[in-house]
Design a protein around this motif. Structure first.
Motif, mmCIF file in Angstrom:
data_model
loop_
_atom_site.group_PDB
_atom_site.id
_atom_site.type_symbol
_atom_site.label_atom_id
_atom_site.label_comp_id
_atom_site.label_asym_id
_atom_site.label_seq_id
_atom_site.Cartn_x
_atom_site.Cartn_y
_atom_site.Cartn_z
ATOM 1 N N GLY A 1 60.808 69.482 -2.045
ATOM 2 C CA GLY A 1 61.099 70.028 -3.365
ATOM 3 C C GLY A 1 62.416 70.757 -3.493
ATOM 4 O O GLY A 1 62.775 71.183 -4.589
ATOM 5 N N VAL A 2 63.161 70.908 -2.401
ATOM 6 C CA VAL A 2 64.415 71.669 -2.445
ATOM 7 C C VAL A 2 65.594 70.787 -2.854
ATOM 8 O O VAL A 2 66.566 71.277 -3.424
ATOM 9 N N THR A 3 65.504 69.480 -2.586
ATOM 10 C CA THR A 3 66.589 68.561 -2.917
ATOM 11 C C THR A 3 66.043 67.343 -3.655
ATOM 12 O O THR A 3 65.055 66.743 -3.228
ATOM 13 N N GLU A 4 66.714 66.974 -4.734
ATOM 14 C CA GLU A 4 66.368 65.756 -5.471
ATOM 15 C C GLU A 4 67.163 64.590 -4.888
ATOM 16 O O GLU A 4 68.373 64.686 -4.694
ATOM 17 N N HIS A 5 66.470 63.487 -4.600
ATOM 18 C CA HIS A 5 67.108 62.267 -4.126
ATOM 19 C C HIS A 5 67.198 61.292 -5.295
ATOM 20 O O HIS A 5 66.169 60.918 -5.866
ATOM 21 N N VAL A 6 68.406 60.862 -5.655
ATOM 22 C CA VAL A 6 68.592 59.929 -6.760
ATOM 23 C C VAL A 6 69.101 58.608 -6.189
ATOM 24 O O VAL A 6 70.212 58.524 -5.678
#
Length: 306
Positions: A212-217
């Motif tokens: 939840g700390v980093t969004e992967h796009v």
């Protein structure tokens, strides 16, 4: 009879806990495909244990120093046991950040200006104009990385940072903009390029491994020319270092207002994480390759080099 795979994990580096998760995931995947799996929490008696076990192949799930820098690879070469990921030379060079940058730069891969300085000298004068990044010479997963910004006086010899554990550090020009990453599997770059969007700070160790700390796009929303250049540069860096199996290359793309527009390689990871939050399995899945398929491919690829 199914092949016997020893999964080496854990160890004693700063990335031990992540390695245990990677190793457990790889073990489960291999067992589900019928391999005979033995998990080894690596210690300094590893050679004896491998001689006793006599595995057909080793899945190296170690991360960081001693597991990713050519040391374990050298043991496996002496014991003549095939193993996943890169060999001794590629592992050692890729783990040494200044050396890796010199090698990939010769292949036309753009890198940021840097200097190797004595840690004590950081507190005498800035070695580069701020902002700049301070990194250990030979750690992975952004362990110990610090960004020093203009007016930031919150560091010193008594403040935690790479200068406390290392006599020398690398300082590197800070690149603004987006964080992009791309994997190489075998002889091709993955079709998926990922943008990493940390919700706070930068893509450091916590951002890599905390849910939840980093969004992967994926696919990264960047111009097609940048997208394909990331793929081409990831493959060029992989080949320049002599990597094999799987690697992952991380980049910064400065598309900020009034920015340089440059695309810069940060580093090449020769043993990327294989945890539920890891990027290489995600990029493989983007093109239809399951986690189990990926792990099996890595083992079979290593077995071919017996």
């Amino acid at each position: 009879m199914s092949a016997h795979v020893a999964v080496i994990m854990g160890g004693w580096s700063a990335e031990r806990e992540v390695s245990l998760v990677s190793g457990a995931a790889a073990s489960k995947a291999l067992a589900s495909r019928g391999y005979r799996v033995t998990e080894i929490d690596a210690d300094r008696d590893l050679s004896r244990r491998l001689v006793e076990l006599k595995p057909d192949v080793v899945f190296n799930a170690l991360h960081g120093r001693w597991g990713e820098d050519g040391c374990i690879q050298g043991i496996l070469e002496v014991l003549e046991i095939p193993y996943t990921h890169s060999g001794v030379m590629a592992s050692a060079v890729a783990m040494n950040k200044p050396m890796a940058k010199r090698v990939v730069a010769q292949a036309g891969v753009p890198v940021a200006e840097d200097k190797v300085v004595a840690s004590a000298d950081l507190f005498i004068a800035d070695p580069l104009p701020r902002p700049y990044v301070v990194k250990p010479l030979d750690e992975g997963s952004s362990v110990g990385v610090v960004i020093l910004k203009p007016g930031d006086n919150s560091f010193g010899p008594d403040v935690d940072g790479p200068w406390r554990q290392n006599d020398q550090v690398m300082v590197e020009r800070y690149i603004a903009g987006r964080e992009l990453t791309c994997a190489v599997i075998g002889d091709r770059a993955t079709r998926g390029v990922t943008e990493l969007r940390p919700k706070r700070g930068f893509y450091d160790y916590e951002a890599k491994y905390s849910d939840g700390v980093t969004e992967h796009v994926i696919p990264a929303p960047v111009p097609d020319t940048i997208y394909e250049r990331v793929r081409a540069l990831a493959l060029a860096a992989h080949n320049a270092l002599g990597c094999r199996g799987v690697s992952r290359s991380d980049f910064r793309y400065d598309d900020t207002e009034g920015g340089t527009g440059e695309l810069i390689l940060l580093e090449v990871n020769t043993q990327p994480g294989m945890t539920p939050l890891s990027l290489v399995p995600e990029m493989a899945a983007h093109e239809g390759m399951s986690f189990e398929d990926l792990v099996v491919w890595m083992v079979e690829d290593a077995s071919c080099r017996r």
